[in-house]
Write a protein that holds these residues in place. Structure first.
Motif, PDB file in Angstrom:
ATOM      1  N   LEU A 188       1.032  -1.200  -0.026  1.00  0.00           N
ATOM      2  CA  LEU A 188      -0.129  -0.068   0.222  1.00  0.00           C
ATOM      3  C   LEU A 188       0.911   1.219  -0.024  1.00  0.00           C
ATOM      4  CD1 LEU A 188      -2.688  -1.029   2.564  1.00  0.00           C
ATOM      5  CD2 LEU A 188      -2.936  -0.752   0.182  1.00  0.00           C
ATOM      6  N   GLU A 189       0.493   2.223  -0.788  1.00  0.00           N
ATOM      7  CA  GLU A 189       1.237   3.467  -0.909  1.00  0.00           C
ATOM      8  C   GLU A 189       0.306   4.616  -0.691  1.00  0.00           C
ATOM      9  OE1 GLU A 189       3.935   1.610  -4.303  1.00  0.00           O
ATOM     10  OE2 GLU A 189       2.345   3.130  -5.042  1.00  0.00           O
ATOM     11  N   VAL A 190       0.976   6.207  -0.296  1.00  0.00           N
ATOM     12  CA  VAL A 190       0.287   6.941  -0.047  1.00  0.00           C
ATOM     13  C   VAL A 190      -1.031   7.192  -1.013  1.00  0.00           C
ATOM     14  CG1 VAL A 190       1.793   8.696  -1.332  1.00  0.00           C
ATOM     15  CG2 VAL A 190       0.248   9.503   0.422  1.00  0.00           C
ATOM     16  N   PRO A 191      -2.145   7.279  -0.375  1.00  0.00           N
ATOM     17  CA  PRO A 191      -3.658   7.157  -1.416  1.00  0.00           C
ATOM     18  C   PRO A 191      -3.416   8.508  -2.322  1.00  0.00           C
ATOM     19  CG  PRO A 191      -4.063   7.187   1.031  1.00  0.00           C
ATOM     20  CD  PRO A 191      -2.510   7.108   0.969  1.00  0.00           C
ATOM     21  N   LEU A 192      -2.893   9.482  -1.642  1.00  0.00           N
ATOM     22  CA  LEU A 192      -3.127  10.617  -2.764  1.00  0.00           C
ATOM     23  C   LEU A 192      -1.811  11.582  -2.492  1.00  0.00           C
ATOM     24  CD1 LEU A 192      -4.598  12.968  -3.775  1.00  0.00           C
ATOM     25  CD2 LEU A 192      -5.920  13.650  -1.564  1.00  0.00           C
ATOM     26  N   LEU A 193      -0.970  11.943  -3.571  1.00  0.00           N
ATOM     27  CA  LEU A 193      -0.029  12.765  -3.464  1.00  0.00           C
ATOM     28  C   LEU A 193      -0.070  13.691  -4.405  1.00  0.00           C
ATOM     29  CD1 LEU A 193       3.148  10.832  -4.500  1.00  0.00           C
ATOM     30  CD2 LEU A 193       0.891  10.418  -5.218  1.00  0.00           C
ATOM     31  N   TRP A 194       0.815  14.745  -4.273  1.00  0.00           N
ATOM     32  CA  TRP A 194       0.691  16.084  -5.099  1.00  0.00           C
ATOM     33  C   TRP A 194      -0.900  16.731  -4.994  1.00  0.00           C
ATOM     34  CZ3 TRP A 194       4.812  18.502  -8.073  1.00  0.00           C
ATOM     35  CH2 TRP A 194       5.963  17.538  -7.878  1.00  0.00           C
ATOM     36  N   PRO A 195      -1.290  16.834  -3.883  1.00  0.00           N
ATOM     37  CA  PRO A 195      -2.505  17.540  -4.002  1.00  0.00           C
ATOM     38  C   PRO A 195      -2.107  19.306  -4.147  1.00  0.00           C
ATOM     39  CG  PRO A 195      -2.136  17.091  -1.778  1.00  0.00           C
ATOM     40  CD  PRO A 195      -0.834  16.386  -2.683  1.00  0.00           C
ATOM     41  N   ASN A 196      -3.060  20.007  -4.359  1.00  0.00           N
ATOM     42  CA  ASN A 196      -2.848  21.263  -4.785  1.00  0.00           C
ATOM     43  C   ASN A 196      -2.494  21.989  -3.461  1.00  0.00           C
ATOM     44  OD1 ASN A 196      -4.192  24.326  -4.786  1.00  0.00           O
ATOM     45  ND2 ASN A 196      -3.007  23.784  -6.446  1.00  0.00           N
ATOM     46  N   LYS A 197      -3.078  21.457  -2.098  1.00  0.00           N
ATOM     47  CA  LYS A 197      -3.032  22.080  -0.802  1.00  0.00           C
ATOM     48  C   LYS A 197      -3.255  20.975   0.137  1.00  0.00           C
ATOM     49  CE  LYS A 197      -6.256  25.604  -1.733  1.00  0.00           C
ATOM     50  NZ  LYS A 197      -6.187  25.400  -3.210  1.00  0.00           N
ATOM     51  N   LEU A 198      -2.369  21.362   1.255  1.00  0.00           N
ATOM     52  CA  LEU A 198      -2.640  20.372   2.507  1.00  0.00           C
ATOM     53  C   LEU A 198      -2.775  21.425   3.739  1.00  0.00           C
ATOM     54  CD1 LEU A 198      -2.679  18.014   4.526  1.00  0.00           C
ATOM     55  CD2 LEU A 198      -0.069  17.834   4.021  1.00  0.00           C
ATOM     56  N   ILE A 199      -4.108  21.652   3.929  1.00  0.00           N
ATOM     57  CA  ILE A 199      -4.474  22.480   4.935  1.00  0.00           C
ATOM     58  C   ILE A 199      -4.640  22.044   6.272  1.00  0.00           C
ATOM     59  CG2 ILE A 199      -6.485  24.185   5.350  1.00  0.00           C
ATOM     60  CD1 ILE A 199      -7.087  23.674   2.283  1.00  0.00           C
ATOM     61  N   ALA A 200      -4.147  22.719   7.304  1.00  0.00           N
ATOM     62  CA  ALA A 200      -4.371  22.279   8.463  1.00  0.00           C
ATOM     63  C   ALA A 200      -4.698  23.385   9.535  1.00  0.00           C
ATOM     64  CB  ALA A 200      -3.135  21.653   8.763  1.00  0.00           C
ATOM     65  N   TYR A 201      -5.669  22.538  10.652  1.00  0.00           N
ATOM     66  CA  TYR A 201      -6.376  23.439  11.660  1.00  0.00           C
ATOM     67  C   TYR A 201      -5.619  23.096  12.962  1.00  0.00           C
ATOM     68  CZ  TYR A 201     -10.135  25.547   8.419  1.00  0.00           C
ATOM     69  OH  TYR A 201     -10.661  26.039   7.582  1.00  0.00           O
ATOM     70  N   PRO A 202      -4.984  24.087  13.310  1.00  0.00           N
ATOM     71  CA  PRO A 202      -4.458  23.668  14.784  1.00  0.00           C
ATOM     72  C   PRO A 202      -5.516  23.993  15.893  1.00  0.00           C
ATOM     73  CG  PRO A 202      -3.919  25.919  13.908  1.00  0.00           C
ATOM     74  CD  PRO A 202      -4.851  25.496  13.024  1.00  0.00           C
ATOM     75  N   VAL A 203      -5.262  23.485  16.800  1.00  0.00           N
ATOM     76  CA  VAL A 203      -6.113  23.911  18.110  1.00  0.00           C
ATOM     77  C   VAL A 203      -7.642  23.956  17.880  1.00  0.00           C
ATOM     78  CG1 VAL A 203      -5.949  25.087  20.252  1.00  0.00           C
ATOM     79  CG2 VAL A 203      -4.252  25.180  18.701  1.00  0.00           C
ATOM     80  N   ASN A 204      -8.067  22.739  17.209  1.00  0.00           N
ATOM     81  CA  ASN A 204      -9.539  22.596  16.799  1.00  0.00           C
ATOM     82  C   ASN A 204     -10.349  21.765  17.904  1.00  0.00           C
ATOM     83  OD1 ASN A 204     -11.659  23.390  15.171  1.00  0.00           O
ATOM     84  ND2 ASN A 204     -11.381  22.043  13.723  1.00  0.00           N
ATOM     85  N   TYR A 205      -9.712  21.313  18.872  1.00  0.00           N
ATOM     86  CA  TYR A 205     -10.296  20.511  19.874  1.00  0.00           C
ATOM     87  C   TYR A 205      -9.989  21.529  21.332  1.00  0.00           C
ATOM     88  CZ  TYR A 205     -11.245  16.617  17.229  1.00  0.00           C
ATOM     89  OH  TYR A 205     -11.902  15.790  16.320  1.00  0.00           O
ATOM     90  N   LEU A 206     -11.052  21.686  22.274  1.00  0.00           N
ATOM     91  CA  LEU A 206     -10.791  22.466  23.316  1.00  0.00           C
ATOM     92  C   LEU A 206      -9.799  21.644  24.162  1.00  0.00           C
ATOM     93  CD1 LEU A 206     -14.240  23.949  24.452  1.00  0.00           C
ATOM     94  CD2 LEU A 206     -12.236  25.042  23.468  1.00  0.00           C
TER      95      LEU A 206
END
Ligand code: MN
Length: 285
Positions: A68-86
């Protein structure tokens, strides 16, 4: 549908622990560069779905016999939400929150697969933490997406581990080392998940349960995250949103096995190895 990449960039459908090779059916060239076949499949999914479904009448192989390999690569963006759980805000004694401070971008080159190790940089004075997160996969292009319309832009989900060097340097650098974003084992289309707003998720290091949470405790929920990001830039098919970690983050070391399991989405166990290098003028250990 559960969609994987395997055996040198082939794309397949995973169904009851068997792999149905879709490479020829979708006309994928596994040698193409950049390797954006999965991004294209996501864009064209409605068109290709009947061809993918028809594969289930044909030959297959046990998932245990493929790499098994990384299912998705070279997406346009990898967006991340920090501190999204109290709960995570409390453990980090953080006053920031995703609904106030927004999101950041993590390098898309940090993506790695369910059978690839997390390679730790050589930073002996630093802790390098696991963060257990639901990954959202965007299905179609959109900008300024209303909350009520946001679910229509969600292609599906994946398990995601947001690896992080703790420290004061810019977040992007600390979170963008190669292999710092394992995803997988498959991309799971939205219809396979009963209700993504109440998913149980757990993460173990070796035998120890370190993180246990439910997406009902997200500060920004899934439609909010999609809409919030699309207010800034155009979302593209294949864009990934790392939705934030709950409490229980902690250090990883070489030899550890990190296991993440998300209800309806999947489970993967990733090994951790100690690598070399990784210091620069800011992160000098
Ligand atoms: Mn995170």
């Amino acid at each position: 549908m559960r969609i994987i990449r395997f055996n040198g960039g082939r794309i397949g459908v995973l169904h009851h622990d068997r792999v149905y090779d879709a490479t020829d059916a979708i006309g994928l060239d596994t040698t193409e560069w950049p390797p954006v076949g999965m991004v294209r499949l996501i864009r064209d999914f409605e068109l290709l779905k009947p061809r993918l479904a028809a594969l289930l009448n044909g030959p297959s192989m046990p998932v245990g016999e493929v790499k098994l390999e990384v299912p998705l690569l070279w997406p346009n963006k990898l967006i991340a939400y920090p501190v999204n759980y109290l709960s995570h805000a409390q453990e980090m004694k953080s006053t920031s929150r995703s609904d106030v401070n927004g999101f950041f971008l993590k390098a898309t080159s940090s993506l790695s697969g369910p059978q690839d190790p997390i390679v730790l940089p050589d930073l002996p004075t630093r802790e390098i933490h696991h963060e257990c997160e639901l990954g959202i996969i965007i299905g179609k292009e959109g900008r300024n997406i209303a909350l009520i319309d946001a679910w229509n832009y969600v292609f599906g989900y994946t398990c995601l581990i947001d690896c992080t060097v703790r420290g004061k340097e810019d977040r992007v650098m600390r979170k963008s080392y190669d292999t710092f974003c394992p995803i997988g084992p498959a991309l799971v289309t939205r219809d396979e998940v009963r209700d993504a707003s109440v998913l149980e998720m757990n993460l173990w290091v070796n035998e120890d349960l370190r993180q246990s949470a439910n997406t009902r405790d997200l500060i920004l929920g899934i439609p909010e995250m999609v809409s919030f990001a699309a207010a800034v830039f155009t979302l593209q098919p294949g864009d990934i949103i790392a939705t934030g970690t709950p409490a229980g983050v902690g250090p990883m070391k070489g030899g550890d096995i990190v296991k993440i399991e998300i209800e309806d989405v999947g489970c993967m166990s990733v090994s951790v190895v100690q690598g070399e290098g990784g210091r620069n003028v800011a992160i000098c250990a």
